[in-house]
Motif scaffolding. Structure first.
Motif, PDB file in Angstrom:
ATOM      1  N   GLU A 109       0.860  -1.182   0.000  1.00 53.27           N
ATOM      2  CA  GLU A 109       0.000   0.000   0.000  1.00 53.27           C
ATOM      3  C   GLU A 109       0.893   1.227   0.000  1.00 53.27           C
ATOM      4  O   GLU A 109       1.921   1.250   0.676  1.00 53.27           O
ATOM      5  N   TYR A 133      -3.044   7.264  -4.504  1.00 49.64           N
ATOM      6  CA  TYR A 133      -3.141   6.164  -3.532  1.00 49.64           C
ATOM      7  C   TYR A 133      -3.281   4.853  -4.282  1.00 49.64           C
ATOM      8  O   TYR A 133      -3.904   4.787  -5.357  1.00 49.64           O
ATOM      9  N   ILE A 135      -3.403   0.296  -3.371  1.00 54.36           N
ATOM     10  CA  ILE A 135      -3.262  -0.837  -2.458  1.00 54.36           C
ATOM     11  C   ILE A 135      -3.473  -2.139  -3.216  1.00 54.36           C
ATOM     12  O   ILE A 135      -4.325  -2.220  -4.109  1.00 54.36           O
ATOM     13  N   LYS A 140      -8.094  -6.137  -0.670  1.00 53.60           N
ATOM     14  CA  LYS A 140      -8.178  -4.831  -1.314  1.00 53.60           C
ATOM     15  C   LYS A 140      -7.276  -4.745  -2.545  1.00 53.60           C
ATOM     16  O   LYS A 140      -6.125  -5.169  -2.513  1.00 53.60           O
ATOM     17  N   ASP A 204     -16.319  -7.716   2.010  1.00 54.75           N
ATOM     18  CA  ASP A 204     -15.048  -7.360   1.377  1.00 54.75           C
ATOM     19  C   ASP A 204     -14.924  -7.771  -0.082  1.00 54.75           C
ATOM     20  O   ASP A 204     -14.112  -7.202  -0.816  1.00 54.75           O
ATOM     21  N   PRO A 259     -15.313  -0.648   1.936  1.00 57.77           N
ATOM     22  CA  PRO A 259     -14.132  -0.658   2.803  1.00 57.77           C
ATOM     23  C   PRO A 259     -12.905  -0.038   2.159  1.00 57.77           C
ATOM     24  O   PRO A 259     -12.035   0.503   2.850  1.00 57.77           O
ATOM     25  N   GLN A 260     -12.824  -0.079   0.838  1.00 55.78           N
ATOM     26  CA  GLN A 260     -11.663   0.493   0.166  1.00 55.78           C
ATOM     27  C   GLN A 260     -11.713   2.008   0.162  1.00 55.78           C
ATOM     28  O   GLN A 260     -10.684   2.676   0.337  1.00 55.78           O
ATOM     29  N   ARG A 263     -10.646   3.010   3.651  1.00 57.09           N
ATOM     30  CA  ARG A 263      -9.209   2.875   3.874  1.00 57.09           C
ATOM     31  C   ARG A 263      -8.436   3.983   3.158  1.00 57.09           C
ATOM     32  O   ARG A 263      -7.516   4.591   3.728  1.00 57.09           O
ATOM     33  N   THR A 266      -8.685   7.242   4.996  1.00 54.48           N
ATOM     34  CA  THR A 266      -7.847   7.261   6.198  1.00 54.48           C
ATOM     35  C   THR A 266      -6.387   7.537   5.854  1.00 54.48           C
ATOM     36  O   THR A 266      -5.728   8.370   6.479  1.00 54.48           O
ATOM     37  N   VAL A 267      -5.871   6.838   4.858  1.00 59.06           N
ATOM     38  CA  VAL A 267      -4.471   6.999   4.471  1.00 59.06           C
ATOM     39  C   VAL A 267      -4.199   8.403   3.911  1.00 59.06           C
ATOM     40  O   VAL A 267      -3.176   9.025   4.228  1.00 59.06           O
TER      41      VAL A 267
END
Length: 280
Positions: A109, A133, A135, A140, A204, A259-260, A263, A266-267
């Motif tokens: 990631e 970004y 991952i 993911k 997921d 969820p991706q 994430r 957040t990053v």
């Protein structure tokens, strides 16, 4: 079932007959060997062509379903997101910029500050932005491109329209799914395709029956009501379970968008709001 109900109904009838005939046991022996896992299931990442296929430009511009080029090769855009930083972002698969490990398995990631990310180009080879970004860590497989100011972007999925929102449901029944991709060969004949999942028990991933080939990587998958389900990333024999929660099996693998997005936000340290559009 939505405005595509007649077509979807015919596809579902044919595919249900296929399932009853036993196709969910898996594809022919010519399927490439697994080189990754999705939801812990060995599978194969959809290949990224290094040269653009001919005749797959019926979804021009920067929008879900259009072509995106990177240093790794050609893929397909998925969904558009509006950042709390005032910038526009558009997604594709993580392996479309990170590539894949020669030994298989997770790659990692990463994120790039403005002005430092790898360049992203449209179908004509013109710069449209830079990767912010990416991952590739089971389950993911997702990346975001920070679109340059002044680049026109449409959030509407080619042919099908939407997305009307995010589908994070985990139903046990039949779900009709759509995607628009630029796969080699089939992308010039039938870029808009319908698949189905006999249940989506995992938050997921989704394993579904449908057609995907090199170049489809990163395609945005929507449910028949127009909501964004996830990103088309793998092909092969996907089979986790068959039980009361639904059938978790199929030939194509979809990594779910909810969820991706969380994430990535957040990053990157910002809010990411899905840009919606009406169905066609």
């Amino acid at each position: 079932m939505g405005r595509h109900a007649p077509v979807a109904a015919m596809v579902v009838a044919l595919l249900v007959a296929t399932v009853q005939a036993g196709l969910l046991r898996g594809p022919a022996a010519s399927t490439p060997p697994p080189n990754w896992t999705l939801g812990g299931v060995p599978t194969t990442l959809i290949e990224v062509p290094t040269a653009a296929p001919v005749g797959v430009t019926s979804c021009p511009g920067v929008r879900p379903g259009a072509i995106v080029n990177s240093d790794v090769g050609q893929c397909t855009f998925n969904f558009v997101f509006l950042g709390s930083d005032g910038r526009t972002y558009i997604g594709t698969a993580g392996h479309c910029i990170l590539g894949s490990s020669p030994f298989g398995g997770d790659v990692g990631e990463t994120s790039w500050a403005p002005g430092t990310g790898p360049v992203a180009q449209d179908a004509d080879g013109a710069r449209i932005g830079e990767f912010a970004y990416a991952i590739l860590l089971d389950p993911k497989d997702f990346s975001l491109i920070r679109v340059d100011p002044g680049i026109a972007v449409s959030p509407q999925v080619c042919h099908f329209g939407g997305p009307t929102g995010i589908n994070a449901d985990t139903p046990s029944g039949l779900v009709v799914l759509h995607h628009y991709g630029n796969g080699v060969g089939v992308g010039s004949v039938l870029p808009a395709r319908t698949a189905f999942a006999v249940g989506m028990p995992s938050p997921d991933h989704v394993f579904a029956q449908g057609v995907a080939v090199p170049g489809d990587s990163g395609s945005g998958v929507i449910s028949d009501d127009g909501r964004a389900v996830g990103v088309l990333v793998t092909i092969g024999v996907h089979s986790s379970s068959v039980g009361t929660s639904g059938v978790d099996a199929g030939f194509i693998g979809i990594t779910r968008i909810a969820p991706q997005r969380a994430r990535a936000a957040t990053v990157l340290g910002l809010g990411l709001t899905l840009a919606t559009a009406p169905p066609l």
